[in-house]
Design an enzyme around this catalytic site. Structure first.
Site, PDB file in Angstrom:
ATOM      1  N   GLU A 277       0.822  -1.217   0.000  1.00  0.00           N
ATOM      2  CA  GLU A 277       0.000   0.000   0.000  1.00  0.00           C
ATOM      3  C   GLU A 277       0.852   1.260   0.000  1.00  0.00           C
ATOM      4  O   GLU A 277       0.454   2.295  -0.521  1.00  0.00           O
ATOM      5  CB  GLU A 277      -0.913   0.023   1.239  1.00  0.00           C
ATOM      6  N   HIS A 306      10.620 -26.254   1.684  1.00  0.00           N
ATOM      7  CA  HIS A 306      10.094 -27.413   0.959  1.00  0.00           C
ATOM      8  C   HIS A 306       9.018 -26.964  -0.022  1.00  0.00           C
ATOM      9  O   HIS A 306       8.124 -27.724  -0.362  1.00  0.00           O
ATOM     10  CB  HIS A 306       9.552 -28.433   1.968  1.00  0.00           C
ATOM     11  N   LYS A 419     -12.900   0.797  -2.215  1.00  0.00           N
ATOM     12  CA  LYS A 419     -13.961   0.978  -1.214  1.00  0.00           C
ATOM     13  C   LYS A 419     -15.133   1.749  -1.828  1.00  0.00           C
ATOM     14  O   LYS A 419     -16.303   1.412  -1.619  1.00  0.00           O
ATOM     15  CB  LYS A 419     -13.429   1.771  -0.015  1.00  0.00           C
TER      16      LYS A 419
HETATM   17  O1  PA5 Z   1      -3.591   1.022   5.691  1.00  0.00           O
HETATM   18  C1  PA5 Z   1      -4.693   1.439   5.396  1.00  0.00           C
HETATM   19  O2  PA5 Z   1      -4.948   2.659   5.361  1.00  0.00           O
HETATM   20  C2  PA5 Z   1      -5.849   0.500   5.090  1.00  0.00           C
HETATM   21  O3  PA5 Z   1      -5.422  -0.811   4.968  1.00  0.00           O
HETATM   22  C3  PA5 Z   1      -6.888   0.582   6.198  1.00  0.00           C
HETATM   23  O4  PA5 Z   1      -6.287   0.239   7.416  1.00  0.00           O
HETATM   24  C4  PA5 Z   1      -8.070  -0.336   5.916  1.00  0.00           C
HETATM   25  O5  PA5 Z   1      -8.608  -0.030   4.662  1.00  0.00           O
HETATM   26  C5  PA5 Z   1      -9.127  -0.182   6.995  1.00  0.00           C
HETATM   27  O6  PA5 Z   1      -9.511   1.158   7.088  1.00  0.00           O
HETATM   28  P1  PA5 Z   1     -10.284   1.692   8.352  1.00  0.00           P
HETATM   29  O7  PA5 Z   1      -9.427   1.528   9.551  1.00  0.00           O
HETATM   30  O8  PA5 Z   1     -10.561   3.113   8.030  1.00  0.00           O
HETATM   31  O9  PA5 Z   1     -11.551   0.876   8.468  1.00  0.00           O
END
Ligand code: PA5
Length: 445
Positions: A277, A306, A419
């Site tokens: 990310e 393995h 999302k």
């Molecule tokens: O790292 C990130 O920003 C994402 O992976 C969020 O943690 C994930 O989408 C969950 O978002 P939220 O905590 O707003 O529900």
């Protein structure tokens, strides 16, 4: 201690002069790494820079610990969160266990496992920790709706004592919901992104409830902060970032993290999210199209010797493998001799940890001998202090890589768009334009 052995990083050199090339590259990159460190330091005061994770290890965990102590009636904790709101706590809880409550994570929304989980828990001794920084993520909200209904039906008005909310101090729908029902709550600092939030209440609250030594985790994380502030020659996060960056430049575009520990088996999932990310970006900071980012991949030693190690050693020259090892076992088992199995005499009297360590050393060498670059992160032990250090080290590594690649490592537009398409498909108001696009493309749930 956390130490890094770079001896196998030069894929072009094995034998006595190994490491020479690395020393040269490190020296050449030192001014750039110094600039990166200064740039991060200069941006720390800017809330938009999303560098709040750096100061998290300095925070006093007392409020969390007090809450966890008062909630010791909870035998099970249902942790509702996804991505950065789940992966850190899940990895550390698996590694560090604890004498406290059992943690159960609901991130995916596949009905069968979720239903089975509710069926197997007793609501009277279950605490629900809903975690969403944005307070809107569909998977987490769906699980929360189910959990609320489950608690209310079993407990009536007493349900409120069974819910603790972790969310942004202001944004999203969870904060007003918590206020309306006077629920216990903790804040995710606005300048801390999900994947960097493990040392905020996002990770620390479930871990405290599970009985993990969160103070030791934070002490360890402070060691990484100290290392990341040092000159490049002693700055391990800057050095491992450089190793990752150079590997990418030389065509090793897959970054493998392979702990030699079943207890750390979930660590790669956290790392994969952190790198993917943060560094998988279409544009650099000046707005030019770049489409870059190493592809992170997880493996676990010795198990994957393995399995994936065949590919790592003989497949394409496109991987940098990072081993994580600990030098000392907390508990060990001696291998007994057995008459009739003398072929195994090489094992008799050795310990299981000696075997595991030999497997790790052998694999690192086998890769180096095939000119596959790798390095090893050594921890003295796989305990809370060292894992706190390791996770904060990897977050710093990611921040340094953001500087080297010149991308914003702290946003995730691709994830956000996913999302939004989901909201549009499900008819959430405000997403009509995306809904129309999906309709034109014939996309249905
Ligand atoms: O790292 C990130 O920003 C994402 O992976 C969020 O943690 C994930 O989408 C969950 O978002 P939220 O905590 O707003 O529900």
């Amino acid at each position: 201690m956390l130490q890094v052995d770079f001896a196998n990083i030069d894929s072009s050199r094995v034998g006595p002069d190994r490491g020479v090339e690395w020393e040269r590259e490190l020296a050449a990159a030192t001014p750039r790494l110094r600039e990166a460190r200064e740039a991060l330091e200069a941006r720390r005061g800017d809330p938009e820079a999303m560098l709040g994770w750096i100061r998290l290890p300095e925070a006093d965990p007392a409020p969390l610990l007090d809450y966890a102590a008062a909630a010791s009636w909870a035998r099970d904790v249902l942790v509702l969160g996804i991505g950065g709101s789940a992966l850190g706590a899940r990895a550390l809880a698996a590694a560090l266990g604890g004498a406290g409550a059992r943690l159960h994570f609901v991130d995916n929304v596949e009905p069968e496992p979720v239903a089975a989980l509710f069926d197997g828990l007793d609501p009277r001794t279950t605490l629900v920790n809903v975690i969403s920084k944005s307070g809107t993520t569909a998977e987490t909200m769906a699980a929360f709706l189910l959990a609320l209904d489950w608690l209310r039906r079993a407990l009536g008005d007493d349900w409120k004592r069974h819910v603790v909310v972790t969310t942004d101090p202001e944004k999203g729908i969870l904060r007003p919901f918590a206020a309306r029902h006077d629920l216990a709550s903790f804040a995710v600092p606005p300048d801390v992104g999900g994947r960097f939030s493990v040392f905020s209440p996002v990770g620390l609250l479930p871990l405290a409830l599970a009985g993990v030594d969160v103070a030791a985790l934070l002490r360890g994380a402070r060691q990484a902060n100290a290392s990341a502030a040092r000159e490049v020659a002693e700055n391990l996060p800057a050095q491992t970032a450089l190793a990752q960056y150079l590997a990418w430049r030389k065509g090793q575009r897959i970054s493998v993290l392979m702990p030699y520990s079943s207890r750390l088996a979930l660590l790669p999932a956290w790392f994969v999210q952190l790198h993917a990310e943060s560094l998988g970006k279409a544009y650099d900071r000046s707005g030019s199209r770049v489409h870059l980012g190493p592809t992170p991949l997880g493996a676990v030693g010795a198990t994957d010797q393995h399995s994936q190690v065949q590919l790592f050693r003989e497949g394409p020259f496109d991987k940098l493998v990072v081993f994580v090892r600990h030098r000392q076992a907390d508990r060990d088992l001696e291998l007994p001799a057995e008459e009739g199995l003398e072929e195994l005499a090489y094992l008799f009297g050795k310990s299981l940890f000696t075997l595991l360590s030999a497997e790790a050393a052998a694999t690192a060498h086998a890769l180096a001998a095939a000119r596959r670059p790798n390095y090893t992160i050594f921890l003295d032990r796989a305990d809370a202090f060292h894992l706190g250090w390791l996770l904060q080290h990897l977050m710093w590594q990611t921040a340094y890589l953001g500087e080297l690649f010149d991308v914003n490592a702290f946003d995730q537009p691709g994830v956000e768009l996913g999302k939004q398409y989901t909201y549009a498909l499900l008819g959430r108001p405000g997403y009509e334009e995306l809904a129309a696009e999906l309709k034109r493309a014939g996309v249905k749930p």
